[in-house]
Write an enzyme that holds these catalytic residues in place. Structure first.
Site, PDB file in Angstrom:
ATOM      1  N   ARG A 152     -42.535 -77.793  15.233  1.00 32.46           N
ATOM      2  CA  ARG A 152     -42.783 -76.347  15.120  1.00 32.46           C
ATOM      3  C   ARG A 152     -41.469 -75.627  14.802  1.00 32.46           C
ATOM      4  O   ARG A 152     -40.403 -76.243  14.733  1.00 32.46           O
ATOM      5  CB  ARG A 152     -43.400 -75.796  16.397  1.00 32.46           C
ATOM      6  CG  ARG A 152     -42.433 -75.747  17.551  1.00 32.46           C
ATOM      7  CD  ARG A 152     -43.034 -75.059  18.764  1.00 32.46           C
ATOM      8  NE  ARG A 152     -42.003 -74.733  19.732  1.00 32.46           N
ATOM      9  CZ  ARG A 152     -42.215 -74.176  20.915  1.00 32.46           C
ATOM     10  NH1 ARG A 152     -43.454 -73.905  21.293  1.00 32.46           N
ATOM     11  NH2 ARG A 152     -41.239 -73.891  21.729  1.00 32.46           N
ATOM     12  N   ASP A 182     -37.861 -88.244  22.444  1.00 33.93           N
ATOM     13  CA  ASP A 182     -37.000 -87.367  23.245  1.00 33.93           C
ATOM     14  C   ASP A 182     -35.564 -87.622  22.795  1.00 33.93           C
ATOM     15  O   ASP A 182     -35.019 -88.714  22.993  1.00 33.93           O
ATOM     16  CB  ASP A 182     -37.181 -87.715  24.729  1.00 33.93           C
ATOM     17  CG  ASP A 182     -36.257 -86.902  25.627  1.00 33.93           C
ATOM     18  OD1 ASP A 182     -35.358 -86.200  25.103  1.00 33.93           O
ATOM     19  OD2 ASP A 182     -36.426 -86.984  26.858  1.00 33.93           O
ATOM     20  N   VAL A 183     -34.922 -86.608  22.201  1.00 31.53           N
ATOM     21  CA  VAL A 183     -33.596 -86.824  21.606  1.00 31.53           C
ATOM     22  C   VAL A 183     -32.510 -87.121  22.641  1.00 31.53           C
ATOM     23  O   VAL A 183     -31.420 -87.560  22.277  1.00 31.53           O
ATOM     24  CB  VAL A 183     -33.142 -85.618  20.745  1.00 31.53           C
ATOM     25  CG1 VAL A 183     -34.026 -85.453  19.529  1.00 31.53           C
ATOM     26  CG2 VAL A 183     -33.044 -84.331  21.560  1.00 31.53           C
ATOM     27  N   ASN A 221     -32.060 -81.080  14.863  1.00 34.37           N
ATOM     28  CA  ASN A 221     -32.558 -79.709  15.056  1.00 34.37           C
ATOM     29  C   ASN A 221     -33.083 -79.444  16.465  1.00 34.37           C
ATOM     30  O   ASN A 221     -33.021 -78.318  16.943  1.00 34.37           O
ATOM     31  CB  ASN A 221     -33.668 -79.445  14.022  1.00 34.37           C
ATOM     32  CG  ASN A 221     -34.479 -78.224  14.373  1.00 34.37           C
ATOM     33  OD1 ASN A 221     -34.052 -77.092  14.155  1.00 34.37           O
ATOM     34  ND2 ASN A 221     -35.669 -78.439  14.953  1.00 34.37           N
ATOM     35  N   TYR A 240     -26.120 -72.717  27.282  1.00 31.47           N
ATOM     36  CA  TYR A 240     -26.594 -72.846  25.894  1.00 31.47           C
ATOM     37  C   TYR A 240     -25.420 -72.675  24.931  1.00 31.47           C
ATOM     38  O   TYR A 240     -25.236 -73.480  24.006  1.00 31.47           O
ATOM     39  CB  TYR A 240     -27.683 -71.796  25.638  1.00 31.47           C
ATOM     40  CG  TYR A 240     -28.276 -71.834  24.240  1.00 31.47           C
ATOM     41  CD1 TYR A 240     -29.212 -72.799  23.882  1.00 31.47           C
ATOM     42  CD2 TYR A 240     -27.894 -70.902  23.276  1.00 31.47           C
ATOM     43  CE1 TYR A 240     -29.763 -72.828  22.609  1.00 31.47           C
ATOM     44  CE2 TYR A 240     -28.439 -70.920  22.007  1.00 31.47           C
ATOM     45  CZ  TYR A 240     -29.379 -71.882  21.672  1.00 31.47           C
ATOM     46  OH  TYR A 240     -29.908 -71.912  20.408  1.00 31.47           O
ATOM     47  N   LYS A 246     -23.813 -75.303  22.102  1.00 37.65           N
ATOM     48  CA  LYS A 246     -23.790 -75.015  20.666  1.00 37.65           C
ATOM     49  C   LYS A 246     -22.360 -75.034  20.109  1.00 37.65           C
ATOM     50  O   LYS A 246     -22.153 -75.384  18.954  1.00 37.65           O
ATOM     51  CB  LYS A 246     -24.492 -73.681  20.392  1.00 37.65           C
ATOM     52  CG  LYS A 246     -26.012 -73.737  20.661  1.00 37.65           C
ATOM     53  CD  LYS A 246     -26.690 -74.793  19.794  1.00 37.65           C
ATOM     54  CE  LYS A 246     -28.200 -74.820  19.934  1.00 37.65           C
ATOM     55  NZ  LYS A 246     -28.832 -75.822  19.051  1.00 37.65           N
ATOM     56  N   THR A 295     -39.136 -67.640  15.890  1.00 42.19           N
ATOM     57  CA  THR A 295     -39.817 -68.862  16.338  1.00 42.19           C
ATOM     58  C   THR A 295     -40.187 -68.674  17.817  1.00 42.19           C
ATOM     59  O   THR A 295     -39.703 -67.744  18.467  1.00 42.19           O
ATOM     60  CB  THR A 295     -38.896 -70.107  16.259  1.00 42.19           C
ATOM     61  OG1 THR A 295     -37.936 -70.027  17.331  1.00 42.19           O
ATOM     62  CG2 THR A 295     -38.174 -70.216  14.927  1.00 42.19           C
TER      63      THR A 295
HETATM   64  P1  NDP Z   1     -38.611 -74.093  19.075  1.00 41.85           P
HETATM   65  O1  NDP Z   1     -38.596 -74.072  20.560  1.00 41.85           O
HETATM   66  O2  NDP Z   1     -39.539 -73.215  18.338  1.00 41.85           O
HETATM   67  O3  NDP Z   1     -38.798 -75.596  18.551  1.00 41.85           O
HETATM   68  C1  NDP Z   1     -37.993 -76.624  19.051  1.00 41.85           C
HETATM   69  C2  NDP Z   1     -38.797 -77.903  19.082  1.00 41.85           C
HETATM   70  O4  NDP Z   1     -37.936 -78.942  19.612  1.00 41.85           O
HETATM   71  C3  NDP Z   1     -40.013 -77.804  20.010  1.00 41.85           C
HETATM   72  O5  NDP Z   1     -41.134 -78.435  19.450  1.00 41.85           O
HETATM   73  C4  NDP Z   1     -39.518 -78.522  21.251  1.00 41.85           C
HETATM   74  O6  NDP Z   1     -40.537 -79.056  22.069  1.00 41.85           O
HETATM   75  C5  NDP Z   1     -38.688 -79.635  20.617  1.00 41.85           C
HETATM   76  N1  NDP Z   1     -37.838 -80.276  21.627  1.00 41.85           N
HETATM   77  C6  NDP Z   1     -37.320 -79.736  22.749  1.00 41.85           C
HETATM   78  N2  NDP Z   1     -36.659 -80.664  23.447  1.00 41.85           N
HETATM   79  C7  NDP Z   1     -36.772 -81.820  22.765  1.00 41.85           C
HETATM   80  C8  NDP Z   1     -36.304 -83.142  23.000  1.00 41.85           C
HETATM   81  N3  NDP Z   1     -35.625 -83.462  24.113  1.00 41.85           N
HETATM   82  N4  NDP Z   1     -36.578 -84.092  22.069  1.00 41.85           N
HETATM   83  C9  NDP Z   1     -37.283 -83.774  20.968  1.00 41.85           C
HETATM   84  N5  NDP Z   1     -37.771 -82.564  20.712  1.00 41.85           N
HETATM   85  C10 NDP Z   1     -37.508 -81.586  21.595  1.00 41.85           C
HETATM   86  O7  NDP Z   1     -37.087 -73.752  18.658  1.00 41.85           O
HETATM   87  P2  NDP Z   1     -36.484 -73.250  17.244  1.00 41.85           P
HETATM   88  O8  NDP Z   1     -37.258 -73.794  16.120  1.00 41.85           O
HETATM   89  O9  NDP Z   1     -36.232 -71.804  17.339  1.00 41.85           O
HETATM   90  O10 NDP Z   1     -35.052 -73.951  17.349  1.00 41.85           O
HETATM   91  C11 NDP Z   1     -34.661 -75.071  16.569  1.00 41.85           C
HETATM   92  C12 NDP Z   1     -33.149 -75.213  16.676  1.00 41.85           C
HETATM   93  O11 NDP Z   1     -32.531 -74.010  16.199  1.00 41.85           O
HETATM   94  C13 NDP Z   1     -32.654 -75.385  18.111  1.00 41.85           C
HETATM   95  O12 NDP Z   1     -31.572 -76.294  18.140  1.00 41.85           O
HETATM   96  C14 NDP Z   1     -32.174 -74.002  18.491  1.00 41.85           C
HETATM   97  O13 NDP Z   1     -31.201 -74.027  19.505  1.00 41.85           O
HETATM   98  C15 NDP Z   1     -31.630 -73.520  17.165  1.00 41.85           C
HETATM   99  N6  NDP Z   1     -31.522 -72.071  17.046  1.00 41.85           N
HETATM  100  C16 NDP Z   1     -32.629 -71.261  17.108  1.00 41.85           C
HETATM  101  C17 NDP Z   1     -32.498 -69.895  16.987  1.00 41.85           C
HETATM  102  C18 NDP Z   1     -33.655 -68.950  17.031  1.00 41.85           C
HETATM  103  O14 NDP Z   1     -33.423 -67.718  17.030  1.00 41.85           O
HETATM  104  N7  NDP Z   1     -34.899 -69.390  17.043  1.00 41.85           N
HETATM  105  C19 NDP Z   1     -31.177 -69.282  16.813  1.00 41.85           C
HETATM  106  C20 NDP Z   1     -30.086 -70.214  16.732  1.00 41.85           C
HETATM  107  C21 NDP Z   1     -30.274 -71.559  16.843  1.00 41.85           C
HETATM  108  P3  NDP Z   1     -40.921 -78.224  23.422  1.00 41.85           P
HETATM  109  O15 NDP Z   1     -41.480 -76.928  22.965  1.00 41.85           O
HETATM  110  O16 NDP Z   1     -41.882 -79.137  24.116  1.00 41.85           O
HETATM  111  O17 NDP Z   1     -39.633 -78.030  24.185  1.00 41.85           O
END
Ligand code: NDP
Length: 245
Positions: free
Chosen positions: A17, A61-62, A88, A153, A157, A188
């Site tokens: 997602r 799980d990363v 990501n 956090y 980062k 998101t």
């Molecule tokens: P979302 O929460 O929408 O999506 C992140 C996805 O990663 C989710 O499906 C989540 O699953 C999954 N995830 C979480 N933990 C793990 C794990 N241990 N192993 C595998 N998958 C995992 O986040 P975004 O799309 O917004 O974020 C993506 C990246 O961008 C992240 O690194 C975030 O820090 C970064 N980012 C986002 C910003 C924003 O404004 N949205 C701004 C700056 C950076 P689950 O929901 O079950 O946790």
């Protein structure tokens, strides 16, 4: 169809997602075969099925070293090679230095920092076999400045940014480029962790006056993954509508 990544194989973590899903979609549109991984099996499988040919999903799980081994084995067994890794997956747990729960602090370090470290480590062997590759680590504007109320956090980062530059130096002899992308406020589900007024203030402080779209980040990643960025390594690409200026 764009074809700048024709014949390439990409692995996108957290791709079920949000930003990761947009990245998987874009790399597929650009011609790559894509392995999507995530904790969210249902969403990930649905996305892979919707994209169709040469896209697979694996639950992953990363923060788990053994799980990385299994994912890399699967990529090489299904697609034969690995050219692009997008680290990501990430989590965001608000909390200040005085009051953040230590469980939350540790979990963010394990997923956001250790997850990226493990991804890079496990990608080296298949990328060496492929003659090189491109690793794109998703950091944040929170990896380029301070954010009150998000110390752990922010720390993870900044760690991603530092590890990226170090990996770029270590892996350049293998023709593996490593870069970081720094999204601003992107629309998101992760933003739901903030109160609405925080996100509103984020938009107001953004010169382009909107939330970013996941596709804005996917375009930056696709460029860094492609040969057009063949002389770009160790760089940090900020995609924030001018927020940091
Ligand atoms: P979302 O929460 O929408 O999506 C992140 C996805 O990663 C989710 O499906 C989540 O699953 C999954 N995830 C979480 N933990 C793990 C794990 N241990 N192993 C595998 N998958 C995992 O986040 P975004 O799309 O917004 O974020 C993506 C990246 O961008 C992240 O690194 C975030 O820090 C970064 N980012 C986002 C910003 C924003 O404004 N949205 C701004 C700056 C950076 P689950 O929901 O079950 O946790």
């Amino acid at each position: 169809m764009r074809s700048s990544l024709a014949g390439r194989i990409a692995l996108v973590t957290g791709g079920a997602r949000g930003i990761g899903a947009a990245i998987a979609r874009r790399l597929h549109e650009d011609g790559a075969g894509v392995m999507i991984t995530d904790l969210r099996a249902e969403d990930g499988q649905a996305l892979a099925a919707a994209l169709g040919g040469r896209v697979c999903f694996m639950e992953h799980d990363v923060s788990d070293d053994d799980a990385w081994r299994a994912v890399i084995e699967a990529v090489v067994s299904v697609f034969g090679r690995l050219d692009i890794l997008v680290n990501n997956a990430g989590i965001y747990e608000p909390g200040g230095i005085a009051d953040a729960s230590l469980d939350d602090v540790e979990r963010q370090i394990r997923v956001n920092q250790m997850g990226v470290f493990l991804g890079m480590r496990h990608a080296i062997a298949p990328m060496r076999s492929a003659g090189g590759g491109s690793i794109v680590n998703i950091s944040s504007i929170a990896g380029q400045c301070g954010f009150p109320g998000a110390a752990a956090y922010v720390g993870t980062k900044w760690a991603v940014r530092g590890m990226t530059k170090t990996a770029a130096l270590e892996l350049a002899p293998d023709h593996i480029r490593v870069n970081s992308v720094h999204p601003g406020f992107i629309d998101t589900p992760m933003l739901d962790r903030n109160p609405p007024e925080t996100n509103q203030a984020g938009v107001e402080a953004t010169p382009l006056k909107r939330l970013g779209r996941p596709e804005d980040i996917a375009a930056a990643v696709a460029w860094l993954a492609s040969d057009d960025a063949g002389f770009v390594t160790g760089s940090e690409l900020t995609v924030d509508g001018g927020w940091l200026l």
